[in-house]
Design a protein around this motif. Sequence first.
Motif, PDB file in Angstrom:
ATOM      1  N   SER A   1       0.968  -1.774   0.133  1.00 43.13           N
ATOM      2  CA  SER A   1       0.268  -0.106  -0.167  1.00 43.13           C
ATOM      3  C   SER A   1       0.641   1.116  -0.330  1.00 43.13           C
ATOM      4  O   SER A   1       1.349   0.983   0.729  1.00 43.13           O
ATOM      5  CB  SER A   1      -0.963  -0.183   1.287  1.00 43.13           C
ATOM      6  OG  SER A   1      -0.280   0.170   2.866  1.00 43.13           O
TER       7      SER A   1
ATOM      8  N   PRO B   1      -5.143  -0.469   1.499  1.00 44.49           N
ATOM      9  CA  PRO B   1      -6.588  -0.102   0.728  1.00 44.49           C
ATOM     10  C   PRO B   1      -7.517  -0.649  -0.439  1.00 44.49           C
ATOM     11  O   PRO B   1      -6.985  -1.989  -0.760  1.00 44.49           O
ATOM     12  CB  PRO B   1      -5.630   1.127  -0.281  1.00 44.49           C
ATOM     13  CG  PRO B   1      -4.387   0.406  -0.330  1.00 44.49           C
ATOM     14  CD  PRO B   1      -3.884  -0.890   0.662  1.00 44.49           C
TER      15      PRO B   1
ATOM     16  N   CYS C   1     -10.399   0.614  -8.220  1.00 41.93           N
ATOM     17  CA  CYS C   1      -9.449   1.280  -9.338  1.00 41.93           C
ATOM     18  C   CYS C   1      -9.301   1.144 -10.567  1.00 41.93           C
ATOM     19  O   CYS C   1      -9.804  -0.282 -10.794  1.00 41.93           O
ATOM     20  CB  CYS C   1      -8.264  -0.075  -8.570  1.00 41.93           C
ATOM     21  SG  CYS C   1      -7.147   0.756  -6.859  1.00 41.93           S
TER      22      CYS C   1
ATOM     23  N   TRP D   1      -4.545   3.525  -5.979  1.00 39.76           N
ATOM     24  CA  TRP D   1      -3.540   3.330  -5.104  1.00 39.76           C
ATOM     25  C   TRP D   1      -2.465   4.545  -5.634  1.00 39.76           C
ATOM     26  O   TRP D   1      -2.157   5.496  -5.165  1.00 39.76           O
ATOM     27  CB  TRP D   1      -3.618   3.404  -3.540  1.00 39.76           C
ATOM     28  CG  TRP D   1      -4.955   2.848  -3.616  1.00 39.76           C
ATOM     29  CD1 TRP D   1      -5.920   1.765  -4.236  1.00 39.76           C
ATOM     30  CD2 TRP D   1      -5.885   3.328  -2.653  1.00 39.76           C
ATOM     31  NE1 TRP D   1      -7.665   1.803  -3.265  1.00 39.76           N
ATOM     32  CE2 TRP D   1      -7.283   3.070  -2.102  1.00 39.76           C
ATOM     33  CE3 TRP D   1      -5.245   4.868  -2.089  1.00 39.76           C
ATOM     34  CZ2 TRP D   1      -7.916   3.659  -1.545  1.00 39.76           C
ATOM     35  CZ3 TRP D   1      -6.036   5.217  -1.136  1.00 39.76           C
ATOM     36  CH2 TRP D   1      -7.169   4.468  -0.456  1.00 39.76           C
TER      37      TRP D   1
END
Length: 228
Positions: A105, A113, A215, A221
Amino acid sequence: MNLKRCEKGHFYDVDKFGSCPHCQGGGASADDDMKSTVRYSADDSQGVTIPATAAYSNTAAVEEFVTIPSAEANQSKSLSDFVKSVNNQQAAPVMEDESATIRWSPENVKCEPVVGWLVCISGEDAGKHFALKSGRNFIGRGNNMDVVLANDKSVSRDKHAIILYEPRKREFLAQPGESRELFYVNDEVVLNTEKLKAYDKLLIGATELYFVPFCGEIFAWEDLEKEN
């Protein structure tokens, strides 16, 4: 009562005894005779014989008592020691499980996440949603699975199905699990790796779920690291 102190420090009643009865009984000193102790005032004129043992100074002016801890004090001390031991245990360093796998992450994200969700639309868990993380997400009935469908007895306990998020290509893939049971994407059985699209429908056991990505092309991220 008319008390008098002899040369050896004994007190006796001169109205009853012509001389010190303690000295006549064996000549013990006042320090040796602790069973019959006299509490007296500073002027040595009045006194009362008491059964409790008390030590006094040779000046006969100050009375010193030996304090024996009470039960309450012992309980208080025990409680204090107990609290200290608990605090010491809490202050002890927590050993991390080195065998546990931690998924990647970004540095500014303090938890693992979420990258997407599975939303149950039919079955025992209808209305619930299940978070997907980067890497492989194992689906099954067991509590050790990433997506736990505990209420559907037709779902295998371990790894009935796998949903994978590949962060480099920002793709979601469906893969068959390690059990003998099958599962379906859009009513097609999954025998190999299949690419997932938004709102594809999965059938695992008797549970229907929609796939909802977070995502992808618009956001990932990893973009947060590039901005920083």
